[in-house]
Motif scaffolding. Structure first.
Motif, PDB file in Angstrom:
ATOM      1  N   GLY A 214       0.829  -1.208   0.000  1.00  0.00           N
ATOM      2  CA  GLY A 214       0.000   0.000   0.000  1.00  0.00           C
ATOM      3  C   GLY A 214       0.854   1.245   0.000  1.00  0.00           C
ATOM      4  O   GLY A 214       1.747   1.379  -0.822  1.00  0.00           O
ATOM      5  N   GLU A 215       0.588   2.128   0.950  1.00  0.00           N
ATOM      6  CA  GLU A 215       1.410   3.338   1.033  1.00  0.00           C
ATOM      7  C   GLU A 215       1.507   3.845   2.459  1.00  0.00           C
ATOM      8  O   GLU A 215       0.672   3.524   3.300  1.00  0.00           O
ATOM      9  CB  GLU A 215       0.869   4.439   0.128  1.00  0.00           C
TER      10      GLU A 215
ATOM     11  N   GLU B 198      -0.228   4.187   7.784  1.00  0.00           N
ATOM     12  CA  GLU B 198      -0.025   3.209   6.725  1.00  0.00           C
ATOM     13  C   GLU B 198      -1.369   2.700   6.245  1.00  0.00           C
ATOM     14  O   GLU B 198      -2.236   2.355   7.043  1.00  0.00           O
ATOM     15  CB  GLU B 198       0.839   2.046   7.204  1.00  0.00           C
ATOM     16  N   VAL B 199      -1.535   2.684   4.931  1.00  0.00           N
ATOM     17  CA  VAL B 199      -2.760   2.218   4.297  1.00  0.00           C
ATOM     18  C   VAL B 199      -2.388   1.052   3.398  1.00  0.00           C
ATOM     19  O   VAL B 199      -1.483   1.173   2.566  1.00  0.00           O
ATOM     20  CB  VAL B 199      -3.419   3.340   3.461  1.00  0.00           C
TER      21      VAL B 199
ATOM     22  N   ARG C 134      -9.380  -1.133   1.265  1.00  0.00           N
ATOM     23  CA  ARG C 134      -8.175  -0.611   1.898  1.00  0.00           C
ATOM     24  C   ARG C 134      -8.332  -0.718   3.418  1.00  0.00           C
ATOM     25  O   ARG C 134      -9.434  -0.723   3.943  1.00  0.00           O
ATOM     26  CB  ARG C 134      -7.954   0.862   1.544  1.00  0.00           C
ATOM     27  N   HIS C 135      -7.224  -0.773   4.119  1.00  0.00           N
ATOM     28  CA  HIS C 135      -7.254  -0.783   5.575  1.00  0.00           C
ATOM     29  C   HIS C 135      -6.134   0.098   6.127  1.00  0.00           C
ATOM     30  O   HIS C 135      -5.097   0.259   5.508  1.00  0.00           O
ATOM     31  CB  HIS C 135      -7.130  -2.212   6.127  1.00  0.00           C
TER      32      HIS C 135
ATOM     33  N   GLU D 217      -8.972  11.628   1.458  1.00  0.00           N
ATOM     34  CA  GLU D 217      -8.862  12.244   0.132  1.00  0.00           C
ATOM     35  C   GLU D 217      -8.299  11.262  -0.892  1.00  0.00           C
ATOM     36  O   GLU D 217      -8.758  11.208  -2.023  1.00  0.00           O
ATOM     37  CB  GLU D 217      -7.951  13.479   0.184  1.00  0.00           C
ATOM     38  N   ARG D 218      -7.295  10.486  -0.482  1.00  0.00           N
ATOM     39  CA  ARG D 218      -6.630   9.581  -1.423  1.00  0.00           C
ATOM     40  C   ARG D 218      -7.356   8.250  -1.598  1.00  0.00           C
ATOM     41  O   ARG D 218      -7.259   7.621  -2.652  1.00  0.00           O
ATOM     42  CB  ARG D 218      -5.192   9.323  -0.963  1.00  0.00           C
ATOM     43  N   HIS D 219      -8.065   7.794  -0.552  1.00  0.00           N
ATOM     44  CA  HIS D 219      -8.655   6.452  -0.584  1.00  0.00           C
ATOM     45  C   HIS D 219     -10.146   6.436  -0.250  1.00  0.00           C
ATOM     46  O   HIS D 219     -10.714   5.366  -0.037  1.00  0.00           O
ATOM     47  CB  HIS D 219      -7.906   5.531   0.386  1.00  0.00           C
TER      48      HIS D 219
END
Length: 83
Positions: free
Chosen positions: A18-19, A36-37, A44-45, A70-72
Motif C-alpha cells: 500500500g502506502e 499506513e494504508v 483498503r485498511h 482524500e486519497r482512498h
C-alpha cells in the motif's frame, strides 16, 4: 508551556502492500507522524497511525486521516484495531 511552530512536509511513499503517508519537520527532517494504508482493489485498511508524543494535540493525526480519506475515500476503508 511553549507552543512549537513547525513547517512540515507531507510525503506519500509507495509500499509493497500500500502506502505510507507521513509528516516531517522541514527544518530537521524529524518524523512528526505517519499512517499506513494497505490493501488492493476496492478494499483498503489502515494498519497503523501515530504521532510523536511531543506533537500530539496539534491536529496532525486529523490531517493524516483527512489525507487518507482524500486519497482512498472512493474505496471501502477499514481500521485494523489491535487489542
Amino acid at each position: 508551556m511553549n507552543k512549537i511552530t513547525v513547517l512540515e512536509t507531507m510525503l506519500a511513499v509507495s509500499l509493497d502492500h500500500g502506502e505510507r503517508i507521513s509528516i516531517e519537520d522541514d527544518g530537521s527532517g524529524t518524523l512528526i507522524g505517519s499512517v499506513e494504508v494497505g490493501g488492493h482493489g476496492s478494499n483498503r485498511h489502515i494498519s497503523s497511525l501515530f504521532v510523536v508524543s511531543e506533537f500530539r494535540c496539534n491536529g496532525y493525526a486529523t490531517r493524516l486521516m483527512r489525507t487518507v480519506i482524500e486519497r482512498h475515500g472512493h474505496t471501502n476503508l477499514y481500521l485494523i484495531a489491535k487489542p
